[in-house]
Design an enzyme around this catalytic site. Structure first.
Site, PDB file in Angstrom:
ATOM      1  N   ASP A 112       0.847  -1.186   0.000  1.00  0.00           N
ATOM      2  CA  ASP A 112       0.000   0.000   0.000  1.00  0.00           C
ATOM      3  C   ASP A 112       0.888   1.243   0.000  1.00  0.00           C
ATOM      4  O   ASP A 112       2.087   1.171   0.188  1.00  0.00           O
ATOM      5  CB  ASP A 112      -0.975   0.008   1.180  1.00  0.00           C
ATOM      6  N   ILE A 113       0.263   2.375  -0.234  1.00  0.00           N
ATOM      7  CA  ILE A 113       0.977   3.646  -0.251  1.00  0.00           C
ATOM      8  C   ILE A 113       0.917   4.217   1.168  1.00  0.00           C
ATOM      9  O   ILE A 113      -0.169   4.487   1.687  1.00  0.00           O
ATOM     10  CB  ILE A 113       0.338   4.627  -1.262  1.00  0.00           C
ATOM     11  N   GLU A 162      -5.816   2.388  -1.532  1.00  0.00           N
ATOM     12  CA  GLU A 162      -4.446   2.653  -1.978  1.00  0.00           C
ATOM     13  C   GLU A 162      -3.590   1.393  -1.852  1.00  0.00           C
ATOM     14  O   GLU A 162      -2.381   1.452  -1.790  1.00  0.00           O
ATOM     15  CB  GLU A 162      -3.825   3.819  -1.193  1.00  0.00           C
TER      16      GLU A 162
END
Length: 168
Positions: A112-113, A162
């Protein structure tokens, strides 16, 4: 014109077209035998059959294009272009079954970001969307096989907001 194609795309349309063609041949024969005027009999019949064939092919092409468009909408994320998680799970199940048959190994990467909420809060959701598109593009480019582009061994999907998941 679409109503015209709908009429001629069914078997009833073919039979109706052939009946119209036979009526035209009959009228042409009568006009020739009574008045000596020959109406072109073969041309209308061939036009009717050609229109039926072309309209059927046209409708089949349109159906196939629409089916492919709907499949793409159902299996790909609208923002990133990656697979949606539902389709990824389907592909993952297929890959697991295939790996059991061939005793091949599989890898799954989930990432994920970090601090993505901060990007959205600071710069807005439009900027966040641009970041998601760019990350998806990087993920897709990093798993793309340049030697065999038709082989789809590596699959990437958008797991959540995300989050991204990759099957290798």
């Amino acid at each position: 014109t679409s109503a015209f194609f709908i009429i001629f795309r069914t078997v009833r349309g073919l039979i109706g077209g052939l009946l119209i063609g036979l009526i035209w041949v009959f009228i042409s024969f009568i006009s020739f035998s009574r008045f000596g005027v020959w109406l072109y009999t073969v041309q209308p019949l061939s036009v009717i059959i050609s229109l039926y064939i072309f309209s059927t092919v046209y409708v089949l092409i349109l159906k196939n294009r629409e089916r492919l468009r709907l499949f793409r909408l159902a299996t790909h994320d609208g923002l990133t272009g990656l697979y949606v998680i539902r389709h990824f799970r389907f592909l993952l199940n297929q890959a697991v079954q295939e790996s059991h048959k061939r005793t091949k190994s599989l890898s799954v990467i989930l990432g994920d970001i970090d601090f993505f909420k901060k990007v959205n809060d600071t710069y807005g959701h439009a900027c966040g969307d641009m970041v998601l598109k760019e990350v998806a593009s990087i993920v897709q480019a990093s798993i793309h096989n340049n030697e065999q582009p038709e082989k789809e061994d590596h699959v990437a999907a958008r797991y959540g907001g995300e989050e991204f998941i990759v099957l290798l």
